[in-house]
Design a protein around this motif. Sequence first.
Motif, PDB file in Angstrom:
ATOM      1  N   LEU A  36      -8.713   9.264   6.588  1.00 51.77           N
ATOM      2  CA  LEU A  36      -7.267   9.082   6.702  1.00 51.77           C
ATOM      3  C   LEU A  36      -6.668   8.615   5.392  1.00 51.77           C
ATOM      4  N   GLU A  37      -7.365   7.741   4.699  1.00 51.60           N
ATOM      5  CA  GLU A  37      -6.853   7.286   3.398  1.00 51.60           C
ATOM      6  C   GLU A  37      -6.718   8.469   2.433  1.00 51.60           C
ATOM      7  N   GLU A  38      -7.723   9.340   2.404  1.00 48.30           N
ATOM      8  CA  GLU A  38      -7.639  10.534   1.556  1.00 48.30           C
ATOM      9  C   GLU A  38      -6.410  11.367   1.892  1.00 48.30           C
ATOM     10  N   LEU A  39      -6.193  11.598   3.180  1.00 51.08           N
ATOM     11  CA  LEU A  39      -5.076  12.430   3.609  1.00 51.08           C
ATOM     12  C   LEU A  39      -3.739  11.768   3.284  1.00 51.08           C
ATOM     13  N   LEU A  40      -3.626  10.464   3.527  1.00 54.18           N
ATOM     14  CA  LEU A  40      -2.374   9.766   3.282  1.00 54.18           C
ATOM     15  C   LEU A  40      -2.032   9.716   1.797  1.00 54.18           C
ATOM     16  N   LEU A  41      -3.033   9.504   0.959  1.00 56.25           N
ATOM     17  CA  LEU A  41      -2.779   9.502  -0.484  1.00 56.25           C
ATOM     18  C   LEU A  41      -2.315  10.879  -0.954  1.00 56.25           C
ATOM     19  N   ALA A  42      -2.905  11.929  -0.397  1.00 51.98           N
ATOM     20  CA  ALA A  42      -2.501  13.285  -0.769  1.00 51.98           C
ATOM     21  C   ALA A  42      -1.067  13.584  -0.351  1.00 51.98           C
ATOM     22  N   LEU A  43      -0.603  12.894   0.692  1.00 51.28           N
ATOM     23  CA  LEU A  43       0.767  13.108   1.185  1.00 51.28           C
ATOM     24  C   LEU A  43       1.771  12.144   0.563  1.00 51.28           C
ATOM     25  N   GLY A  44       1.336  11.372  -0.420  1.00 57.59           N
ATOM     26  CA  GLY A  44       2.283  10.562  -1.178  1.00 57.59           C
ATOM     27  C   GLY A  44       2.257   9.080  -0.912  1.00 57.59           C
ATOM     28  N   SER A  45       1.459   8.605   0.026  1.00 53.52           N
ATOM     29  CA  SER A  45       1.353   7.162   0.245  1.00 53.52           C
ATOM     30  C   SER A  45       0.603   6.529  -0.919  1.00 53.52           C
ATOM     31  N   SER A  46       0.912   5.263  -1.181  1.00 59.99           N
ATOM     32  CA  SER A  46       0.199   4.550  -2.238  1.00 59.99           C
ATOM     33  C   SER A  46      -1.007   3.828  -1.652  1.00 59.99           C
ATOM     34  N   SER A  47      -1.940   3.484  -2.514  1.00 62.04           N
ATOM     35  CA  SER A  47      -3.121   2.743  -2.059  1.00 62.04           C
ATOM     36  C   SER A  47      -2.723   1.420  -1.429  1.00 62.04           C
ATOM     37  N   ALA A  48      -1.684   0.774  -1.997  1.00 67.55           N
ATOM     38  CA  ALA A  48      -1.229  -0.509  -1.455  1.00 67.55           C
ATOM     39  C   ALA A  48      -0.653  -0.332  -0.054  1.00 67.55           C
ATOM     40  N   ASP A  49       0.058   0.794   0.166  1.00 62.99           N
ATOM     41  CA  ASP A  49       0.624   1.048   1.494  1.00 62.99           C
ATOM     42  C   ASP A  49      -0.465   1.201   2.543  1.00 62.99           C
ATOM     43  N   VAL A  50      -1.576   1.835   2.159  1.00 63.06           N
ATOM     44  CA  VAL A  50      -2.619   2.182   3.116  1.00 63.06           C
ATOM     45  C   VAL A  50      -3.605   1.050   3.329  1.00 63.06           C
ATOM     46  N   ALA A  51      -3.824   0.243   2.300  1.00 67.32           N
ATOM     47  CA  ALA A  51      -4.924  -0.729   2.314  1.00 67.32           C
ATOM     48  C   ALA A  51      -4.864  -1.678   3.506  1.00 67.32           C
ATOM     49  N   GLY A  52      -3.668  -2.115   3.899  1.00 64.25           N
ATOM     50  CA  GLY A  52      -3.572  -3.098   4.968  1.00 64.25           C
ATOM     51  C   GLY A  52      -3.543  -2.532   6.366  1.00 64.25           C
ATOM     52  N   LEU A  53      -3.677  -1.224   6.503  1.00 66.21           N
ATOM     53  CA  LEU A  53      -3.550  -0.584   7.806  1.00 66.21           C
ATOM     54  C   LEU A  53      -4.918  -0.370   8.445  1.00 66.21           C
ATOM     55  N   ASP A  54      -5.023  -0.640   9.752  1.00 73.87           N
ATOM     56  CA  ASP A  54      -6.258  -0.352  10.462  1.00 73.87           C
ATOM     57  C   ASP A  54      -6.287   1.123  10.855  1.00 73.87           C
ATOM     58  N   LEU A  55      -7.328   1.523  11.583  1.00 78.13           N
ATOM     59  CA  LEU A  55      -7.510   2.937  11.923  1.00 78.13           C
ATOM     60  C   LEU A  55      -6.308   3.484  12.691  1.00 78.13           C
ATOM     61  N   ASP A  56      -5.859   2.765  13.710  1.00 81.10           N
ATOM     62  CA  ASP A  56      -4.769   3.276  14.539  1.00 81.10           C
ATOM     63  C   ASP A  56      -3.475   3.416  13.746  1.00 81.10           C
ATOM     64  N   ARG A  57      -3.182   2.448  12.891  1.00 77.45           N
ATOM     65  CA  ARG A  57      -1.939   2.519  12.103  1.00 77.45           C
ATOM     66  C   ARG A  57      -2.030   3.632  11.055  1.00 77.45           C
ATOM     67  N   ARG A  58      -3.197   3.839  10.479  1.00 78.54           N
ATOM     68  CA  ARG A  58      -3.338   4.948   9.525  1.00 78.54           C
ATOM     69  C   ARG A  58      -3.135   6.287  10.230  1.00 78.54           C
ATOM     70  N   ALA A  59      -3.716   6.416  11.416  1.00 78.90           N
ATOM     71  CA  ALA A  59      -3.553   7.664  12.164  1.00 78.90           C
ATOM     72  C   ALA A  59      -2.097   7.881  12.542  1.00 78.90           C
ATOM     73  N   ALA A  60      -1.414   6.803  12.933  1.00 79.71           N
ATOM     74  CA  ALA A  60      -0.007   6.921  13.300  1.00 79.71           C
ATOM     75  C   ALA A  60       0.843   7.293  12.098  1.00 79.71           C
ATOM     76  N   LEU A  61       0.551   6.712  10.941  1.00 82.47           N
ATOM     77  CA  LEU A  61       1.297   7.043   9.727  1.00 82.47           C
ATOM     78  C   LEU A  61       1.084   8.511   9.350  1.00 82.47           C
ATOM     79  N   LEU A  62      -0.142   8.992   9.482  1.00 90.80           N
ATOM     80  CA  LEU A  62      -0.396  10.404   9.188  1.00 90.80           C
ATOM     81  C   LEU A  62       0.451  11.298  10.094  1.00 90.80           C
ATOM     82  N   ARG A  63       0.493  10.975  11.381  1.00 91.67           N
ATOM     83  CA  ARG A  63       1.295  11.797  12.288  1.00 91.67           C
ATOM     84  C   ARG A  63       2.764  11.782  11.899  1.00 91.67           C
ATOM     85  N   SER A  64       3.241  10.622  11.448  1.00 90.37           N
ATOM     86  CA  SER A  64       4.644  10.534  11.035  1.00 90.37           C
ATOM     87  C   SER A  64       4.908  11.361   9.784  1.00 90.37           C
ATOM     88  N   LEU A  65       4.004  11.286   8.825  1.00 91.24           N
ATOM     89  CA  LEU A  65       4.208  12.027   7.578  1.00 91.24           C
ATOM     90  C   LEU A  65       4.137  13.538   7.797  1.00 91.24           C
TER      91      LEU A  65
END
Length: 443
Positions: free
Chosen positions: A169-198
């Motif tokens: 999920l981190e790989e996918l979110l970074l490719a879609l423009g999220s920053s490492s700082a944005d992703v670092a504090g998110l657990d699995l469910d929040r990362r998955a939810a952010l991916l769906r939103s993006l």
Amino acid sequence: MDVVGEAGDRRGRTPFAAELERHLVRRGLSWRKFADLAGYTPGWLSKIKNGTPPSPEFARRCDELLEAHGTLLALAGNSRPRPAELPAAIAGFIGRGEHLAALDAMLTKPQLRGASRVAVIEGAPGVGKTALALRWAHDVSPRFPDGQLFVDLRGFSPHRSPTPPEDALEELLLALGSSSADVAGLDLDRRAALLRSLLADRQVLLVLDNAADSEQVRPLLPGSGSCFAVVTSRRALPGLTLRTHGGRLDVGRLTDAESVDLLRDALGEARLAEDQAAPMELVRRCGHLPLALRIAAEHLLTNPLRSVRDLVADLTEESSRLDMLSLDDEVAVRTVFSWSYRRLSADERRALRLVGALPPEEITTAAVAVASAMPYERTQQLLNSLVSAHMLEHLGGDRFRLHELLRLFAVERVAEEDEHARVAAALARLDRWSALDRLPTSC
């Protein structure tokens, strides 16, 4: 509760506004109360609510006050990168016309609103699953103007464990423009939810290659039908296809014609014409397996004086065939088989070795149960598990068969891992049972 999974919501709001309201509702705040809390006028928030893009400062303030862990900040990005991550398609891709057509049909099949669109490509090691996925992905990439994403999930990798879903999920979110700082504090469910939103209002193709199991893949799937995900795996993933109503494509060995075409494309017509019968004999020695055929072709390309007939003769001896079907430690039929073998349970590995030790004809559950001295139900379970892992071919009914090259691999593992006396006892039990089965019945 998921992050909003569609392009805004039914009232036409942007994904940012819809997600902001979800956080407000969760905290029991009205838009007006939040305006006072955040230090903005109600009129400004009304504009955001109705579609005005938020500034980075406003998004950051909202994210901090509502403890959104980077979700709101990521949704407010003005620049939306268009990823183009597909690796190059395999040169000289041959055949698989029916499979490509099946994938086209899955892409155009009507879906329920909000349902994920998923195609699962499964098959034995070396059969060309990734080659098929990439060929098709490049063909249809113009239909996904917002980009293409690719992740190697390393489900069957020589040196590393499968990629955790959090890391994928981190790989996918970074490719879609999220920053490492944005992703670092998110657990699995929040990362998955952010991916769906993006991905909610985007048309993106995802290729999730080499999956270990359904649990690894499920968090990576888009939440709406504007995207399409192609998953490849050496294992059957019935749980994934059931939950998503996705399509399943079982890739088997090449046909005679496709196998010869692969050799022709790699070697040229003149090389094959030296001996009309030799190419088909080479195909049989390689078990119609694309990886084995490409390795064989590479041996001939690196030695122009070697004929197809010469290579066929070298591959005749079964005890050394897997040695010949190798270019190095990584590009070798034995190696890709071993990656799958290591992922089997101890009982599944034992059952595979036993099947390899039996005569190479078709086998039945009863025959394996007798040879192994195991209960019929447990034997049936193990054989079905090997079929799901694509380490054993199901021929219909109660008939099974090992691929020719997998049988050679299993025989090698028997020699390395099993005591000779134990194997001899298993074969003796099978011989006695077969002899009783052949006795004429009395009238």
